[in-house]
Design a protein around this motif. Structure first.
Motif, PDB file in Angstrom:
ATOM      1  N   GLU A   1       6.226  42.063  26.330  1.00 21.82           N
ATOM      2  CA  GLU A   1       5.686  42.296  24.994  1.00 21.82           C
ATOM      3  C   GLU A   1       6.578  41.674  23.921  1.00 21.82           C
ATOM      4  O   GLU A   1       6.091  41.069  22.962  1.00 21.82           O
ATOM      5  CB  GLU A   1       5.553  43.797  24.747  1.00 21.82           C
ATOM      6  CG  GLU A   1       4.869  44.162  23.448  1.00 21.82           C
ATOM      7  CD  GLU A   1       3.359  44.079  23.556  1.00 21.82           C
ATOM      8  OE1 GLU A   1       2.722  44.029  22.503  1.00 21.82           O
ATOM      9  OE2 GLU A   1       2.827  44.058  24.681  1.00 21.82           O
ATOM     10  N   THR A   2       7.916  41.808  24.075  1.00 25.41           N
ATOM     11  CA  THR A   2       8.841  41.394  23.019  1.00 25.41           C
ATOM     12  C   THR A   2       9.587  40.105  23.335  1.00 25.41           C
ATOM     13  O   THR A   2      10.117  39.466  22.428  1.00 25.41           O
ATOM     14  CB  THR A   2       9.876  42.507  22.766  1.00 25.41           C
ATOM     15  OG1 THR A   2      10.673  42.687  23.954  1.00 25.41           O
ATOM     16  CG2 THR A   2       9.180  43.815  22.424  1.00 25.41           C
ATOM     17  N   GLY A   3       9.619  39.726  24.618  1.00 22.78           N
ATOM     18  CA  GLY A   3      10.400  38.555  25.014  1.00 22.78           C
ATOM     19  C   GLY A   3      11.835  38.890  25.348  1.00 22.78           C
ATOM     20  O   GLY A   3      12.603  38.010  25.751  1.00 22.78           O
ATOM     21  N   TYR A   4      12.232  40.161  25.203  1.00 23.17           N
ATOM     22  CA  TYR A   4      13.600  40.584  25.487  1.00 23.17           C
ATOM     23  C   TYR A   4      13.571  41.853  26.330  1.00 23.17           C
ATOM     24  O   TYR A   4      12.605  42.619  26.293  1.00 23.17           O
ATOM     25  CB  TYR A   4      14.378  40.873  24.189  1.00 23.17           C
ATOM     26  CG  TYR A   4      14.386  39.728  23.209  1.00 23.17           C
ATOM     27  CD1 TYR A   4      15.276  38.673  23.361  1.00 23.17           C
ATOM     28  CD2 TYR A   4      13.492  39.705  22.134  1.00 23.17           C
ATOM     29  CE1 TYR A   4      15.285  37.616  22.461  1.00 23.17           C
ATOM     30  CE2 TYR A   4      13.494  38.650  21.230  1.00 23.17           C
ATOM     31  CZ  TYR A   4      14.395  37.603  21.395  1.00 23.17           C
ATOM     32  OH  TYR A   4      14.401  36.573  20.515  1.00 23.17           O
ATOM     33  N   THR A   5      14.638  42.070  27.056  1.00 24.10           N
ATOM     34  CA  THR A   5      14.790  43.356  27.735  1.00 24.10           C
ATOM     35  C   THR A   5      15.204  44.392  26.695  1.00 24.10           C
ATOM     36  O   THR A   5      15.696  44.036  25.614  1.00 24.10           O
ATOM     37  CB  THR A   5      15.853  43.269  28.835  1.00 24.10           C
ATOM     38  OG1 THR A   5      17.134  43.004  28.231  1.00 24.10           O
ATOM     39  CG2 THR A   5      15.531  42.163  29.839  1.00 24.10           C
ATOM     40  N   PRO A   6      15.023  45.691  26.985  1.00 25.63           N
ATOM     41  CA  PRO A   6      15.469  46.709  26.016  1.00 25.63           C
ATOM     42  C   PRO A   6      16.939  46.577  25.658  1.00 25.63           C
ATOM     43  O   PRO A   6      17.329  46.776  24.505  1.00 25.63           O
ATOM     44  CB  PRO A   6      15.168  48.023  26.739  1.00 25.63           C
ATOM     45  CG  PRO A   6      14.035  47.694  27.661  1.00 25.63           C
ATOM     46  CD  PRO A   6      14.288  46.297  28.104  1.00 25.63           C
ATOM     47  N   GLY A   7      17.779  46.229  26.663  1.00 23.00           N
ATOM     48  CA  GLY A   7      19.207  46.063  26.372  1.00 23.00           C
ATOM     49  C   GLY A   7      19.464  44.926  25.409  1.00 23.00           C
ATOM     50  O   GLY A   7      20.286  45.048  24.489  1.00 23.00           O
ATOM     51  N   GLN A   8      18.780  43.802  25.597  1.00 25.72           N
ATOM     52  CA  GLN A   8      18.943  42.666  24.695  1.00 25.72           C
ATOM     53  C   GLN A   8      18.420  43.006  23.296  1.00 25.72           C
ATOM     54  O   GLN A   8      19.028  42.620  22.289  1.00 25.72           O
ATOM     55  CB  GLN A   8      18.206  41.451  25.260  1.00 25.72           C
ATOM     56  CG  GLN A   8      18.818  40.898  26.542  1.00 25.72           C
ATOM     57  CD  GLN A   8      17.927  39.862  27.209  1.00 25.72           C
ATOM     58  OE1 GLN A   8      16.719  39.828  26.983  1.00 25.72           O
ATOM     59  NE2 GLN A   8      18.516  39.034  28.056  1.00 25.72           N
ATOM     60  N   TYR A   9      17.291  43.701  23.247  1.00 22.87           N
ATOM     61  CA  TYR A   9      16.726  44.096  21.953  1.00 22.87           C
ATOM     62  C   TYR A   9      17.703  45.000  21.202  1.00 22.87           C
ATOM     63  O   TYR A   9      17.897  44.842  19.987  1.00 22.87           O
ATOM     64  CB  TYR A   9      15.406  44.808  22.177  1.00 22.87           C
ATOM     65  CG  TYR A   9      14.675  45.173  20.903  1.00 22.87           C
ATOM     66  CD1 TYR A   9      13.822  44.271  20.280  1.00 22.87           C
ATOM     67  CD2 TYR A   9      14.853  46.419  20.309  1.00 22.87           C
ATOM     68  CE1 TYR A   9      13.164  44.598  19.102  1.00 22.87           C
ATOM     69  CE2 TYR A   9      14.202  46.758  19.133  1.00 22.87           C
ATOM     70  CZ  TYR A   9      13.357  45.848  18.537  1.00 22.87           C
ATOM     71  OH  TYR A   9      12.715  46.178  17.376  1.00 22.87           O
ATOM     72  N   ARG A  10      18.322  45.926  21.931  1.00 18.99           N
ATOM     73  CA  ARG A  10      19.281  46.836  21.292  1.00 18.99           C
ATOM     74  C   ARG A  10      20.482  46.059  20.777  1.00 18.99           C
ATOM     75  O   ARG A  10      20.961  46.303  19.666  1.00 18.99           O
ATOM     76  CB  ARG A  10      19.717  47.903  22.291  1.00 18.99           C
ATOM     77  CG  ARG A  10      20.970  48.668  21.866  1.00 18.99           C
ATOM     78  CD  ARG A  10      21.309  49.774  22.848  1.00 18.99           C
ATOM     79  NE  ARG A  10      20.611  51.010  22.505  1.00 18.99           N
ATOM     80  CZ  ARG A  10      20.634  52.103  23.264  1.00 18.99           C
ATOM     81  NH1 ARG A  10      21.287  52.088  24.423  1.00 18.99           N
ATOM     82  NH2 ARG A  10      19.986  53.183  22.882  1.00 18.99           N
ATOM     83  N   GLN A  11      20.991  45.118  21.545  1.00 21.53           N
ATOM     84  CA  GLN A  11      22.161  44.357  21.123  1.00 21.53           C
ATOM     85  C   GLN A  11      21.876  43.545  19.866  1.00 21.53           C
ATOM     86  O   GLN A  11      22.744  43.397  18.998  1.00 21.53           O
ATOM     87  CB  GLN A  11      22.597  43.426  22.253  1.00 21.53           C
ATOM     88  CG  GLN A  11      23.929  42.724  21.972  1.00 21.53           C
ATOM     89  CD  GLN A  11      24.314  41.775  23.067  1.00 21.53           C
ATOM     90  OE1 GLN A  11      23.444  41.194  23.701  1.00 21.53           O
ATOM     91  NE2 GLN A  11      25.604  41.616  23.312  1.00 21.53           N
ATOM     92  N   MET A  12      20.644  43.005  19.738  1.00 24.11           N
ATOM     93  CA  MET A  12      20.306  42.185  18.575  1.00 24.11           C
ATOM     94  C   MET A  12      20.052  43.020  17.325  1.00 24.11           C
ATOM     95  O   MET A  12      20.275  42.553  16.212  1.00 24.11           O
ATOM     96  CB  MET A  12      19.068  41.328  18.881  1.00 24.11           C
ATOM     97  CG  MET A  12      19.319  40.241  19.910  1.00 24.11           C
ATOM     98  SD  MET A  12      17.879  39.143  20.087  1.00 24.11           S
ATOM     99  CE  MET A  12      16.642  40.315  20.599  1.00 24.11           C
TER     100      MET A  12
END
Length: 753
Positions: free
Chosen positions: A729-740
């Motif tokens: 859906e977002t193109g990122y894993t939840p961990g990557q989304y959190r880091q950004m």
């Protein structure tokens, strides 16, 4: 969308596959042609060398035969008699004779004549004592004493390659010493003739025959010793030379000095000498430069043309896929990436999953429209084929089935009944049953199609079918259902009539006893003597108005009024019938809480010609049906507002589902699914997923809680699946989304579950 083909891995893969299809056979053919050319050339060269080597053998054998003939003549030559050689005066004739013999053979360097046990040895240069001979000629490893012994004892021809040093010339050279006894072939020879043959003279003889041969040539005696060597390049090792001397006559391929060589061997039948030539195999390939150049040019031309054809074919093959990708991109928010086939496959799987999920509701919607409008023009055969709906039997009718106040433990059984009655077949009764979920949770409509051969058995067959359906449902839910059965028609266009009749019978059944069946056909067969219209028709009219079905209501009104006109009733009776119709319509309006309907029935409502009266009644019916539709829509919107609010409040509950919400609001799952999408714009499951996704994004940004805890808090129990869907859906894993996006800069991306 402009698509750059050269950026597509799939297009390049197609091109590469076509190039492989072209180039692999091409390379194989070219290699075959090249190898065949070199093999043929090699055979030609080898055969030529074989013939040349045979010629060398013939020439050398001829020269050696000359030397043997020369020895024979010398044994009978008076000038060379022993007593004459000893004579100082006549010895000059002997030297001249030896010199003439030497001149007759070009390969002979010196001739020596020796008589057994003679202290002297004679040559074409003069006489030597043995002591002077020993001091003047050094034969390398062959000691002079051994040479003298060989001269005294030789009974058979012998030849030997040695290094000779002549004191007069001080040059060391390779010579062949060929010793022949005289008289030749005698068991008791009295002397020997020794020929000194320069090895290079023999090599020159070989070179003159072979020409520009670029290889090595060896001559071996019958004992395998090297008599002569000629050629270019490194000589063979001692082990290889030994192997060469033992070769049988013919053409061979052997590794010499760790390199493959073509070896040709010829053996003399006269003296047993072996003549061997060897040539590096790679020379054959270098000898086909013209063929190789032509093949390379041909390969380049074919490769260029083949590449153009491969690109054309690849584009033709890729074009439909590109069209599919463009079409798919229009239908999804996720752009194509990576392998287009995988993208299309994944998208189709998603669509298939959505279709599988929505198909029951779409099928139910088609059947609902069929109940409301009959077999309308918009319902094409393709629609029915899509949902495997077949109404090719001779007769059709509709029945209503319902239960009053089902307890909670029976809700699961009701869902099972709806699922199993979605399609049911009774082969023995020649009947097919299609279940239709209605907005009411406790009601179900059944469209029955049957094949009838005898009209007299129609009523009995309908009863058997209804009883069979009742028994079937009692096996799943142990509560007798209320059943209303509409009339049976031959055309599917009248299914809306049968549905209204089934609803009328069902409504009548609800007001009496529970657990039995009411047939509208039986209601219409009994007449109320106080009115001129059957009560069943009036009941059917009221039901059609309550459902907002103007088509059925209009048909009933027109049929009733035309029937009175055809029977030529009195004006009083006609007014009584019209009052009955008006009374039923106004009563239905009152029950629907439409108190303003009286304004649409003024005093002159039933005055005038019949067609005007028909228009007035139809106008009133249309007004009632329109308000019913509007009321339904308002109630529907209000209900959906409550349902959306309910979902917004409970979406973190993992048990939230279409069935649980429909049970909470006492509407059918099919009706909820269709109405929810009309209201919100996306389906029920997508809405809940979006709510949970937004909540997870929020929690990832504002908290440092573990990912698994956040996901489970929003009601999603399958954490790995959620992570996959989140990335899609977002193109990122939840961990990557959190880091950004996180307010906690020290947070590391961690998607480990």
């Amino acid at each position: 969308m402009n698509h750059n083909y050269l950026k597509s891995k799939l297009f390049l893969k197609f091109t590469g596959s076509y190039l492989l299809i072209l180039l692999i056979p091409l390379v194989l053919v070219i290699v075959f042609i090249y190898r065949n050319a070199t093999d043929n050339l090699q055979k030609e060269i080898e055969n030529s060398h074989f013939n040349q080597l045979t010629q060398i053998k013939t020439v050398v054998d001829g020269r050696m035969d000359d030397l043997r003939d020369m020895a024979s003549r010398m044994s009978y030559d008076d000038r060379l008699a022993h007593y004459r050689i000893l004579d100082p005066y006549e010895s000059r004739d002997a030297i001249a004779a030896l010199n003439s013999y030497k001149s007759s053979n070009s390969i002979v360097e010196n001739i020596f004549l020796y008589y057994h046990h003679d202290p002297n040895i004679y040559s074409n240069h003069g006489m030597y004592s043995l002591d002077v001979f020993r001091s003047s000629f050094q034969f390398g490893s062959w000691k002079n004493d051994e040479l003298v012994t060989a001269l005294n004892t030789s009974k058979f021809p012998s030849i030997r390659l040695t290094n000779m040093l002549n004191q007069n010339s001080s040059l060391e050279q390779n010579v062949l010493t060929y010793i022949l006894p005289i008289i030749p072939n005698s068991s008791d020879p009295y002397g020997s003739v020794m020929y000194l043959i320069k090895e290079k003279e023999l090599a020159h003889l070989i070179d003159s025959v072979l020409g520009n041969y670029r290889g090595l040539t060896y001559i071996f005696d019958n004992h395998g010793r090297v008599l002569s060597y000629s050629g270019h390049g490194d000589t063979a090792s001692q082990q290889d030379i030994q192997q060469l001397s033992e070769l049988p006559p013919g053409i061979h391929s052997l590794p010499i000095n760790n390199e493959e060589h073509s070896v040709i061997s010829v053996t003399s039948d006269i003296n047993g000498w072996s003549y061997v030539t060897l040539m590096a195999s790679n020379q054959f390939f270098s000898s086909v430069l013209n063929v190789r150049s032509f093949i390379i040019i041909l390969f380049i031309v074919i490769a260029i043309v083949g590449t153009a054809i491969a690109l054309l074919f690849a584009r033709m093959q890729y074009l439909p896929i590109a069209e599919l990708v463009r079409f798919t991109n229009k239908k999804t928010d996720t752009p194509a990436s990576g392998n287009e086939l995988e993208y299309i496959r994944t998208t189709l799987q998603q669509y298939s999953s959505k279709i599988d999920l929505q198909e029951p509701y779409a099928r139910n919607h088609v059947l609902s429209m069929l109940l409301k409008h009959g077999y309308a023009q918009m319902m094409t055969p393709e629609i029915f084929d899509t949902f495997h709906l077949h109404f090719d039997q001779s007769h059709h009718f509709v029945m209503m089935m319902g239960w009053d106040d089902l307890e909670q433990q029976h809700l699961q059984a009701r869902q099972e009944v709806h699922r199993k009655l979605a399609y049911l077949e009774f082969p023995a009764l020649a009947a097919q049953v299609y279940g239709v979920e209605l907005p009411q949770l406790d009601q179900l409509a059944l469209i029955v199609s049957l094949q009838l051969e005898d009209d007299e058995t129609l009523a009995a067959q309908i009863v058997h079918i209804v009883d069979a359906i009742r028994e079937y449902t009692l096996g799943m839910i142990d509560i007798h259902p209320m059943i209303g059965v509409g009339k049976c028609y031959e055309s599917t266009q009248q299914l809306n009539q049968s549905f209204i009749e089934a609803c009328s019978a069902f409504e009548l059944r609800k007001s009496t006893e529970h657990g039995t069946t009411v047939y509208f056909e039986k209601l219409s067969s009994t007449h109320d003597q106080t009115v001129l219209l059957p009560s069943s028709e009036l009941l059917k009219l009221a039901q059609s108005l309550k459902q907002g079905n103007f088509e059925v209501a209009k048909q009933i009104i027109l049929t009733a009024i035309h029937g009175l006109e055809n029977k030529q009733r009195s004006t009083l009776l006609m007014r009584c019938v019209l009052f009955d119709l008006l009374n039923i319509m106004l009563k239905a309006a009152v029950e629907l809480q439409m108190d303003n309907m009286l304004q649409y029935a003024p005093p002159h409502f039933m005055n005038g010609p019949v067609n005007l009266i028909e228009q007035n009644f139809c106008r009133l019916a249309a007004q009632i049906c329109t308000q019913v539709e509007q009321t339904h829509k308002k109630e529907e919107h209000s209900l959906m507002d409550h349902i959306v609010a309910f979902i917004d409040q409970h979406y973190v509950d993992h048990s939230l589902s279409l069935e649980s919400v429909s049970a909470a609001f006492t509407i059918s799952p099919s009706h909820l699914s269709r109405s929810f999408k009309d209201k919100v714009g996306i389906n029920f499951v997508q809405y809940i997923w979006q709510k949970r996704l937004d909540k997870v994004k929020e929690q990832l940004v504002i908290t440092s809680d573990p990912l698994k805890d956040i996901i489970q808090r929003v009601g999603y129990l399958d954490t790995p699946n959620f992570i996959r869907k989140f990335k899609k859906e977002t193109g990122y894993t939840p961990g990557q989304y959190r880091q950004m996006n996180s307010n906690h800069p020290n947070t590391e991306p961690n998607d480990t579950v």
